[in-house]
Design an enzyme around this catalytic site. Structure first.
Site, mmCIF file in Angstrom:
data_model
loop_
_atom_site.group_PDB
_atom_site.id
_atom_site.type_symbol
_atom_site.label_atom_id
_atom_site.label_comp_id
_atom_site.label_asym_id
_atom_site.label_seq_id
_atom_site.Cartn_x
_atom_site.Cartn_y
_atom_site.Cartn_z
ATOM 1 N N ASP A 8 36.615 12.175 -27.708
ATOM 2 C CA ASP A 8 36.292 11.098 -28.128
ATOM 3 C C ASP A 8 36.889 10.532 -29.249
ATOM 4 O O ASP A 8 37.089 11.319 -30.324
ATOM 5 C CB ASP A 8 34.477 11.391 -28.285
ATOM 6 C CG ASP A 8 33.864 10.273 -27.844
ATOM 7 O OD1 ASP A 8 34.411 8.987 -27.643
ATOM 8 O OD2 ASP A 8 32.783 10.200 -27.465
ATOM 9 N N HIS A 37 41.515 3.289 -30.691
ATOM 10 C CA HIS A 37 40.301 3.610 -30.696
ATOM 11 C C HIS A 37 40.115 4.865 -30.060
ATOM 12 O O HIS A 37 38.973 5.565 -30.152
ATOM 13 C CB HIS A 37 39.460 2.324 -29.986
ATOM 14 C CG HIS A 37 39.274 1.252 -30.823
ATOM 15 N ND1 HIS A 37 38.346 0.830 -31.529
ATOM 16 C CD2 HIS A 37 40.212 0.259 -30.926
ATOM 17 C CE1 HIS A 37 38.607 -0.230 -32.247
ATOM 18 N NE2 HIS A 37 39.719 -0.661 -31.899
HETATM 19 C C1 GDG Z 1 35.584 3.753 -27.642
HETATM 20 C C2 GDG Z 1 35.869 4.937 -27.984
HETATM 21 C C3 GDG Z 1 35.098 4.908 -30.462
HETATM 22 C C4 GDG Z 1 26.155 2.378 -24.331
HETATM 23 N N1 GDG Z 1 25.073 2.312 -23.530
HETATM 24 C C5 GDG Z 1 24.797 0.925 -23.790
HETATM 25 C C6 GDG Z 1 25.181 0.525 -24.977
HETATM 26 N N2 GDG Z 1 25.853 1.655 -25.328
HETATM 27 C C7 GDG Z 1 26.829 1.403 -26.641
HETATM 28 C C8 GDG Z 1 26.479 2.289 -27.791
HETATM 29 C C9 GDG Z 1 27.780 2.276 -28.527
HETATM 30 C C10 GDG Z 1 28.833 1.892 -27.370
HETATM 31 O O1 GDG Z 1 28.137 1.430 -26.166
HETATM 32 C C11 GDG Z 1 29.779 3.143 -27.017
HETATM 33 O O2 GDG Z 1 30.341 3.523 -28.433
HETATM 34 P P1 GDG Z 1 31.258 4.926 -28.312
HETATM 35 O O3 GDG Z 1 32.012 4.905 -29.574
HETATM 36 O O4 GDG Z 1 30.391 6.112 -28.041
HETATM 37 O O5 GDG Z 1 32.143 4.938 -27.059
HETATM 38 P P2 GDG Z 1 33.157 3.886 -26.205
HETATM 39 O O6 GDG Z 1 32.646 2.940 -25.662
HETATM 40 O O7 GDG Z 1 34.003 5.033 -25.202
HETATM 41 O O8 GDG Z 1 34.219 3.435 -27.497
HETATM 42 C C12 GDG Z 1 35.225 5.797 -29.032
HETATM 43 C C13 GDG Z 1 35.012 3.715 -29.873
HETATM 44 O O9 GDG Z 1 35.831 3.007 -29.275
HETATM 45 C C14 GDG Z 1 34.938 2.513 -31.422
HETATM 46 O O10 GDG Z 1 36.227 2.793 -31.838
HETATM 47 O O11 GDG Z 1 34.165 5.408 -31.071
HETATM 48 O O12 GDG Z 1 35.475 7.274 -29.400
HETATM 49 O O13 GDG Z 1 36.021 5.918 -26.743
HETATM 50 O O14 GDG Z 1 27.497 1.205 -29.492
HETATM 51 O O15 GDG Z 1 25.274 2.084 -28.159
HETATM 52 N N3 GDG Z 1 24.996 -0.638 -25.386
HETATM 53 C C15 GDG Z 1 24.135 -1.378 -24.590
HETATM 54 N N4 GDG Z 1 23.387 -0.961 -23.626
HETATM 55 C C16 GDG Z 1 23.692 0.230 -22.903
HETATM 56 O O16 GDG Z 1 23.132 0.693 -21.867
HETATM 57 N N5 GDG Z 1 23.612 -2.478 -25.334
#
Ligand code: GDG
Length: 481
Positions: free
Chosen positions: A355, A153
C-alpha cells in the site's frame, strides 16, 4: 511563488466544492495560487475533442475524454492490469498486451500535445500517479522546459519486477524527466534509487539527486495524509443512527476499496483464527466495508467471490441467531457514516499486502475519542507503518500474529490506548494533507526550472541546482529521506 499551478490527475472533481482529502488539498492550492486542473472526464467520449471546461471553481478545470477503447486499454489495461499489480508486487496478475502498452503511450502523448499548447513558461506542473508516468517525457519531447513534479501515490515497484514491463516502457527514463519525484515513504525512495543505481545511464549526485543522461531529478518522500479537522468534524457530527453501532461498540472495523492489495482474504482468515484461538465469548464482530472497484478486471471479480465465500463459511461455523462474526458490506457507504463507524470501533484492521500509504489508518486515528480511543492494527507493508510505529504493527501473512493483535486490542488497558493514540495523533497531524501539498509545491517551486546539464559544466549547473533555500516553515518528516 510565481506562475500558475497546473495539476494533472486521473480524476477531476466535477462538483463546485469538492470533498475528500487529496482533492480538497489540491482544490485549496489551486484556489490560492490560481491555475488549472486537468483530468479525465468521468464519461468516455471523443478523445480528439478539445479540453472541456468544468465550471464552478475559482480556477480552471479542463477535462479530456477517453474513448471506449482508451478506457479498456489505457485505464483498465495498462494502468490497472499492468502498473497496479506490478507496483503492488503481484507480477502474477500482470496482463501483458501490446494494445495496452500502445494505448497508454498514446493517451499520454495526446495529453502532452494538448497541454503543451496551453502551458505558459512559468507554470508549475504537478502530475499525479501511475496513469501519467511518461507525461513529462512526452512534454519534454515537445520542448516544454517548465518545472514538472510528479507524485506517485502507490509503491515504487521492486527492481526485479520491472523486468516484466513490456518494451519500450522505461520506468527509470520516464521518472527522470521530472524535476521532482515525490514518493510516499523513505522505503520507496530507497527502491527508486536502487532502480537508478542499476541503470548505467544514471549517476548519483548529493541529496538524492540523480543525473540521468542530460537531466537531473530529485527523489524525495512526502508522506501524504488526510484533512484532519474535516474528518474529526465528520466523526463528531454524525450521530448514532440506532443500528446497534453506538460509540465504542463491540466490533473491529476495516474500510477498503475491494482491492487485492488490501489483504482482505488474509484479514478474514485472521479473524477466523482469532475466533478459533480466543473463542466467541467476547462476541466481537469484524465490520468490513469494501465498496466494489474496477470490477471489469478479472482479478477484482475473483476476490469478491473469495470474500463472500470466507464470510459465509465463518458466519456459518461461528455465528449465532443474534450475532454475525463477519459483517461484509460490499457497497459504498457515505463518508460521515464511515467516520462514525471508525469512531465507534474497538480497533481498526489494516492488513495491506502492499500500500502506498493507506489513509484509512490516519482516518481511524483522527476519528477517535481522545479520552477513550480504539486501537490501530496496521500492516508493516502499508506506507503508513513507516511513521505510525505506535500502532500494533503486524505481518498480514501471519494469521496467528494478526489474531493475537485483535485479542490484544480488544483487551488493551486505557493507559496503553491513550499513550499509543497520542503518539499516532502527532503523526496524523504532522502529515495533514494541506501541509503535504504545500510542502511538495514549495519544494518544486524552489528547484531550478528544467535543468539541462548539456553544454554546461556540471559543477556550475549543480551549484545553481543546489542553491541554498530560505528556511522552510514546514517539515513533514523529522527523519532524513
Ligand atoms: C491510493 C493508494 C494512498 C473507502 N470505502 C469508502 C470510502 N473509502 C475511502 C477511505 C479512504 C479512501 O477511500 C481509501 O484511501 P486509501 O489510502 O486507503 O487507499 P487507495 O484508494 O488505494 O488510495 C494509497 C492513497 O492513494 C493516497 O495517496 O494512501 O496507498 O493506494 O479515504 O475512507 N469512502 C466512502 N465510502 C466508502 O464506502 N465515502
Amino acid at each position: 511563488m510565481t506562475g500558475r499551478l497546473v495539476v494533472v490527475s486521473n480524476r477531476i472533481p466535477t462538483e463546485a466544492v469538492p470533498s475528500g482529502g487529496l482533492v480538497v488539498a489540491l482544490h485549496d492550492a489551486l484556489s490560492e495560487q490560481g491555475g488549472l486542473w486537468i483530468g479525465a472526464h468521468p464519461e468516455t467520449g471523443d478523445p480528439d475533442a478539445p479540453f472541456e471546461e468544468i465550471g464552478g471553481a475559482p480556477y480552471r478545470r479542463l477535462a479530456f475524454r477517453l474513448s471506449e477503447a482508451d478506457y479498456e486499454n489505457y485505464y483498465l489495461g495498462f494502468a490497472n492490469s499492468v502498473l497496479w499489480p506490478l507496483s503492488h508486487h503481484r507480477v502474477d496478475l500482470v496482463e501483458i498486451n501490446a494494445a495496452y502498452t500502445a494505448a497508454y503511450l498514446a493517451v499520454n502523448r495526446r495529453l502532452a500535445r494538448r497541454m503543451a499548447a496551453i502551458l505558459q513558461p512559468d507554470d508549475l506542473v504537478w502530475i499525479h500517479d501511475y496513469h501519467f508516468l511518461p507525461l513529462a517525457a512526452e512534454l519534454r519531447a515537445l520542448g516544454v522546459g517548465n518545472r514538472i513534479g510528479f507524485f506517485l501515490h502507490i509503491p515504487v515497484p521492486n527492481i526485479t519486477d520491472l523486468e516484466v514491463l513490456p518494451h519500450p516502457p522505461d520506468y527509470a527514463a520516464w521518472l527522470a524527466q521530472y524535476d521532482l519525484v515525490g514518493l510516499q515513504t523513505r522505503t520507496d525512495v530507497a527502491r527508486c534509487l536502487e532502480i537508478y543505481r542499476a541503470d548505467p545511464r544514471a549517476e548519483f549526485l548529493p541529496s538524492c539527486a540523480v543525473k540521468f543522461e542530460d537531466r537531473v531529478t530529485r527523489v524525495q518522500s512526502f508522506p501524504i495524509g488526510i484533512d484532519v479537522a474535516a474528518f474529526r468534524a465528520d466523526a463528531l457530527s454524525a450521530g448514532s443512527k440506532g443500528d446497534g453501532m453506538e460509540a465504542r461498540a463491540n466490533y473491529v472495523i476495516g474500510v477498503d476499496r475491494l482491492d487485492y492489495s488490501k489483504g482482505l482474504p488474509n484479514r478474514f482468515r485472521a479473524f477466523e483464527r482469532y475466533l478459533q484461538d480466543h473463542g466467541t465469548g467476547d462476541r466481537l464482530s469484524l465490520v468490513q466495508i469494501a465498496p466494489p472497484t474496477r470490477e471489469a478486471v478479472d482479478a477484482y471479480r475473483r476476490i469478491t467471490a473469495d470474500l463472500e465465500y470466507i464470510a459465509g463459511q465463518v458466519n456459518g461455523l461461528y455465528g449465532a441467531f443474534d450475532w454475525s462474526p463477519i459483517r461484509f458490506i460490499h457497497r459504498p457507504v457515505p463518508r460521515d457514516e464511515i467516520a462514525r463507524l471508525l469512531r465507534g470501533a474497538k480497533a481498526c484492521l489494516v492488513t495491506s499486502l502492499a500500500d502506498g500509504m493507506n489513509l484509512v489508518a490516519k482516518e481511524f486515528v483522527a476519528a477517535q475519542d481522545p479520552d477513550d480511543p480504539g486501537v490501530l492494527i496496521l500492516s508493516r507493508f502499508a506506507g503508513a507503518a513507516e511513521d505510525m510505529t505506535d500502532a500494533l504493527l503486524v505481518n498480514p501473512y501471519d494469521h496467528d500474529a494478526v489474531a493475537q493483535a485483535i485479542d490484544r486490542a480488544a483487551h488493551m488497558s486505557r493507559d496503553e490506548r491513550l499513550r499509543r493514540h497520542a503518539a499516532l495523533t502527532e503523526v496524523v497531524e504532522r502529515t495533514d494533507v494541506r501541509a503535504w501539498s504545500r510542502s511538495f509545491i514549495d519544494r518544486l517551486s524552489r528547484l531550478e526550472p528544467g535543468l539541462l546539464l548539456r553544454g554546461r559544466p556540471l559543477r556550475e549547473a549543480l551549484a545553481r541546482f543546489d542553491r541554498p533555500s530560505p528556511p522552510r516553515a514546514l517539515r513533514l518528516s523529522t527523519k532524513p529521506t
